[in-house]
Design a protein around this motif. Structure first.
Motif, PDB file in Angstrom:
ATOM      1  N   TRP A  95       0.753  -1.102  -0.028  1.00  0.00           N
ATOM      2  CA  TRP A  95       0.071   0.046   0.043  1.00  0.00           C
ATOM      3  C   TRP A  95       0.801   1.235   0.204  1.00  0.00           C
ATOM      4  CZ3 TRP A  95      -1.129   3.772   4.076  1.00  0.00           C
ATOM      5  CH2 TRP A  95      -2.379   4.478   3.707  1.00  0.00           C
ATOM      6  N   CYS A  96       0.774   2.269  -1.007  1.00  0.00           N
ATOM      7  CA  CYS A  96       1.386   3.431  -1.124  1.00  0.00           C
ATOM      8  C   CYS A  96       0.480   4.701  -0.868  1.00  0.00           C
ATOM      9  CB  CYS A  96       2.072   3.258  -2.359  1.00  0.00           C
ATOM     10  SG  CYS A  96       3.017   1.711  -2.821  1.00  0.00           S
ATOM     11  N   THR A  97       1.134   5.647  -0.553  1.00  0.00           N
ATOM     12  CA  THR A  97       0.524   6.902  -0.582  1.00  0.00           C
ATOM     13  C   THR A  97       1.350   7.848  -1.391  1.00  0.00           C
ATOM     14  OG1 THR A  97       1.386   7.718   1.474  1.00  0.00           O
ATOM     15  CG2 THR A  97      -0.874   6.540   1.475  1.00  0.00           C
ATOM     16  N   VAL A  98       0.909   9.013  -1.819  1.00  0.00           N
ATOM     17  CA  VAL A  98       1.292   9.906  -2.747  1.00  0.00           C
ATOM     18  C   VAL A  98       0.638  11.202  -2.507  1.00  0.00           C
ATOM     19  CG1 VAL A  98       2.228  10.902  -4.832  1.00  0.00           C
ATOM     20  CG2 VAL A  98       2.339   8.406  -4.551  1.00  0.00           C
ATOM     21  N   GLU A  99       1.338  12.376  -2.110  1.00  0.00           N
ATOM     22  CA  GLU A  99       0.672  13.558  -1.753  1.00  0.00           C
ATOM     23  C   GLU A  99       1.203  14.573  -2.963  1.00  0.00           C
ATOM     24  OE1 GLU A  99       0.853  17.223   1.303  1.00  0.00           O
ATOM     25  OE2 GLU A  99       0.633  15.167   2.020  1.00  0.00           O
ATOM     26  N   ALA A 100       0.345  14.969  -3.784  1.00  0.00           N
ATOM     27  CA  ALA A 100       0.630  15.808  -4.868  1.00  0.00           C
ATOM     28  C   ALA A 100       0.098  17.244  -4.840  1.00  0.00           C
ATOM     29  CB  ALA A 100       0.038  15.367  -6.126  1.00  0.00           C
ATOM     30  N   THR A 101       1.111  18.041  -4.861  1.00  0.00           N
ATOM     31  CA  THR A 101       0.605  19.727  -4.639  1.00  0.00           C
ATOM     32  C   THR A 101       0.096  20.242  -5.984  1.00  0.00           C
ATOM     33  OG1 THR A 101       2.845  20.639  -5.056  1.00  0.00           O
ATOM     34  CG2 THR A 101       1.839  20.169  -2.712  1.00  0.00           C
ATOM     35  N   ASP A 127      -2.811   5.360  -2.987  1.00  0.00           N
ATOM     36  CA  ASP A 127      -3.687   6.233  -2.817  1.00  0.00           C
ATOM     37  C   ASP A 127      -3.138   7.585  -3.066  1.00  0.00           C
ATOM     38  OD1 ASP A 127      -5.405   4.367  -1.853  1.00  0.00           O
ATOM     39  OD2 ASP A 127      -5.512   5.135   0.267  1.00  0.00           O
ATOM     40  N   LEU A 128      -3.888   8.271  -3.774  1.00  0.00           N
ATOM     41  CA  LEU A 128      -3.329   9.778  -4.134  1.00  0.00           C
ATOM     42  C   LEU A 128      -4.114  10.790  -3.512  1.00  0.00           C
ATOM     43  CD1 LEU A 128      -3.617   9.160  -8.046  1.00  0.00           C
ATOM     44  CD2 LEU A 128      -1.438   8.976  -6.644  1.00  0.00           C
ATOM     45  N   TYR A 129      -3.318  11.762  -2.969  1.00  0.00           N
ATOM     46  CA  TYR A 129      -3.752  12.815  -2.370  1.00  0.00           C
ATOM     47  C   TYR A 129      -3.452  14.062  -2.869  1.00  0.00           C
ATOM     48  CZ  TYR A 129      -4.463   9.324   1.395  1.00  0.00           C
ATOM     49  OH  TYR A 129      -4.881   8.147   1.816  1.00  0.00           O
ATOM     50  N   LEU A 130      -4.347  14.899  -3.378  1.00  0.00           N
ATOM     51  CA  LEU A 130      -4.132  16.046  -4.169  1.00  0.00           C
ATOM     52  C   LEU A 130      -4.708  17.188  -3.344  1.00  0.00           C
ATOM     53  CD1 LEU A 130      -5.796  14.782  -7.577  1.00  0.00           C
ATOM     54  CD2 LEU A 130      -3.266  14.660  -6.882  1.00  0.00           C
ATOM     55  N   SER A 131      -3.849  18.076  -3.613  1.00  0.00           N
ATOM     56  CA  SER A 131      -4.002  19.524  -2.926  1.00  0.00           C
ATOM     57  C   SER A 131      -3.727  20.573  -3.847  1.00  0.00           C
ATOM     58  CB  SER A 131      -3.372  19.709  -1.562  1.00  0.00           C
ATOM     59  OG  SER A 131      -1.761  19.846  -2.007  1.00  0.00           O
ATOM     60  N   ASP A 132      -4.350  21.729  -3.572  1.00  0.00           N
ATOM     61  CA  ASP A 132      -4.235  22.905  -4.650  1.00  0.00           C
ATOM     62  C   ASP A 132      -2.969  23.917  -4.158  1.00  0.00           C
ATOM     63  OD1 ASP A 132      -5.997  22.266  -6.304  1.00  0.00           O
ATOM     64  OD2 ASP A 132      -7.753  23.390  -5.121  1.00  0.00           O
ATOM     65  N   ALA A 133      -2.421  23.733  -2.856  1.00  0.00           N
ATOM     66  CA  ALA A 133      -1.519  24.769  -2.201  1.00  0.00           C
ATOM     67  C   ALA A 133      -0.212  23.971  -2.528  1.00  0.00           C
ATOM     68  CB  ALA A 133      -1.835  24.781  -0.798  1.00  0.00           C
ATOM     69  N   GLU A 134       0.563  24.752  -2.895  1.00  0.00           N
ATOM     70  CA  GLU A 134       2.156  24.256  -2.842  1.00  0.00           C
ATOM     71  C   GLU A 134       2.579  24.040  -1.571  1.00  0.00           C
ATOM     72  OE1 GLU A 134       4.972  24.617  -5.390  1.00  0.00           O
ATOM     73  OE2 GLU A 134       3.961  25.267  -6.982  1.00  0.00           O
ATOM     74  N   ASP A 135       2.307  24.770  -0.590  1.00  0.00           N
ATOM     75  CA  ASP A 135       2.660  24.789   0.797  1.00  0.00           C
ATOM     76  C   ASP A 135       1.380  24.540   1.769  1.00  0.00           C
ATOM     77  OD1 ASP A 135       4.999  26.921   2.766  1.00  0.00           O
ATOM     78  OD2 ASP A 135       3.734  24.936   3.320  1.00  0.00           O
ATOM     79  N   GLU A 136       1.657  23.281   2.576  1.00  0.00           N
ATOM     80  CA  GLU A 136       0.424  23.208   3.436  1.00  0.00           C
ATOM     81  C   GLU A 136       0.217  24.295   4.522  1.00  0.00           C
ATOM     82  OE1 GLU A 136       1.126  19.408   5.345  1.00  0.00           O
ATOM     83  OE2 GLU A 136       0.894  18.352   3.611  1.00  0.00           O
ATOM     84  N   ASP A 137       1.317  25.159   4.790  1.00  0.00           N
ATOM     85  CA  ASP A 137       1.183  26.158   5.636  1.00  0.00           C
ATOM     86  C   ASP A 137       0.524  27.545   4.867  1.00  0.00           C
ATOM     87  OD1 ASP A 137       2.032  24.555   7.749  1.00  0.00           O
ATOM     88  OD2 ASP A 137       4.313  24.970   7.231  1.00  0.00           O
ATOM     89  N   GLU A 138       0.591  27.474   3.653  1.00  0.00           N
ATOM     90  CA  GLU A 138       0.190  28.637   2.978  1.00  0.00           C
ATOM     91  C   GLU A 138      -1.257  28.865   3.371  1.00  0.00           C
ATOM     92  OE1 GLU A 138      -0.437  28.687  -1.454  1.00  0.00           O
ATOM     93  OE2 GLU A 138       1.549  29.113  -1.111  1.00  0.00           O
ATOM     94  N   GLU A 139      -1.588  30.169   3.573  1.00  0.00           N
ATOM     95  CA  GLU A 139      -2.908  30.656   3.712  1.00  0.00           C
ATOM     96  C   GLU A 139      -3.464  31.433   2.666  1.00  0.00           C
ATOM     97  OE1 GLU A 139      -2.307  31.011   8.672  1.00  0.00           O
ATOM     98  OE2 GLU A 139      -3.538  32.708   7.610  1.00  0.00           O
ATOM     99  N   ASP A 140      -4.617  31.495   2.455  1.00  0.00           N
ATOM    100  CA  ASP A 140      -5.591  32.357   1.434  1.00  0.00           C
ATOM    101  C   ASP A 140      -5.193  33.649   1.803  1.00  0.00           C
ATOM    102  OD1 ASP A 140      -6.116  29.764  -0.155  1.00  0.00           O
ATOM    103  OD2 ASP A 140      -8.023  29.808   1.045  1.00  0.00           O
ATOM    104  N   GLU A 141      -5.071  34.529   0.558  1.00  0.00           N
ATOM    105  CA  GLU A 141      -4.854  35.825   0.964  1.00  0.00           C
ATOM    106  C   GLU A 141      -5.980  36.444   0.384  1.00  0.00           C
ATOM    107  OE1 GLU A 141      -0.056  36.250   0.292  1.00  0.00           O
ATOM    108  OE2 GLU A 141      -1.447  37.719  -0.393  1.00  0.00           O
ATOM    109  N   PHE A 142      -6.746  37.387   0.768  1.00  0.00           N
ATOM    110  CA  PHE A 142      -8.035  38.075   0.552  1.00  0.00           C
ATOM    111  C   PHE A 142      -7.603  39.324   0.070  1.00  0.00           C
ATOM    112  CE2 PHE A 142      -9.600  34.595   2.952  1.00  0.00           C
ATOM    113  CZ  PHE A 142     -10.293  34.034   2.197  1.00  0.00           C
TER     114      PHE A 142
END
Length: 142
Positions: A95-101, A127-142
């Motif tokens: 079982w493998c996991t891959v996180e992609a930004t 299992d693939l885990y996809l996220s839109d952010a390059e950095d998990e700590d990155e916060e949205d700017e408004f």
């Protein structure tokens, strides 16, 4: 390609055999082990319904998935027959996991790695885990 993290584990589960059998048969020490009938946790009285034996890759999480798979396959070198012998009493998989930004990523395996994976006597899944952010700590700017 924006793969930020990967992992690979050999997993064996059984409702009838002890996890210690895997250690004895393969001659490998697991990363994690639990026996059927043991409490699930220190403060939880529920008992495990199955034995569990896991061997997790020691490659760095930032390494590509291929490095994790090579590590596992190297550990299993010369032991695939013994692993196949456990199939009657254990559910076995890799079982493998891959996180992609950035919502995408790519996995590439060499022909040599693909051939080694094909020699496994068990299923292989990712299992693939996809996220839109390059950095998990990155916060949205408004």
């Amino acid at each position: 390609m924006a793969i930020s993290r990967a992992s690979a584990s050999l997993r064996l589960f059984s409702t009838k055999a002890a996890a210690a059998v895997v250690t004895e048969t393969l001659g490998l020490d697991p990363t994690t082990v639990a026996e059927r009938g043991e409490p699930i946790g220190k403060n939880i009285s529920t008992l495990r319904e199955q034995s569990m034996w896991l061997l997790e890759s020691e490659a760095e999480p930032a390494e590509p998935l291929s490095a994790h798979l090579e590590w596992l396959l190297d550990e299993l070198d010369g032991k695939l027959g013994a692993l196949a012998g456990l199939l009657g009493d254990f559910e076995v998989d890799v079982w493998c996991t891959v996180e992609a930004t950035n919502g995408q990523g790519q996995l590439t395996f060499t022909p040599a790695l693909t051939a080694r994976l094909a020699g496994l006597p068990c299923p292989f899944s990712v299992d693939l885990y996809l996220s839109d952010a390059e950095d998990e700590d990155e916060e949205d700017e408004f």
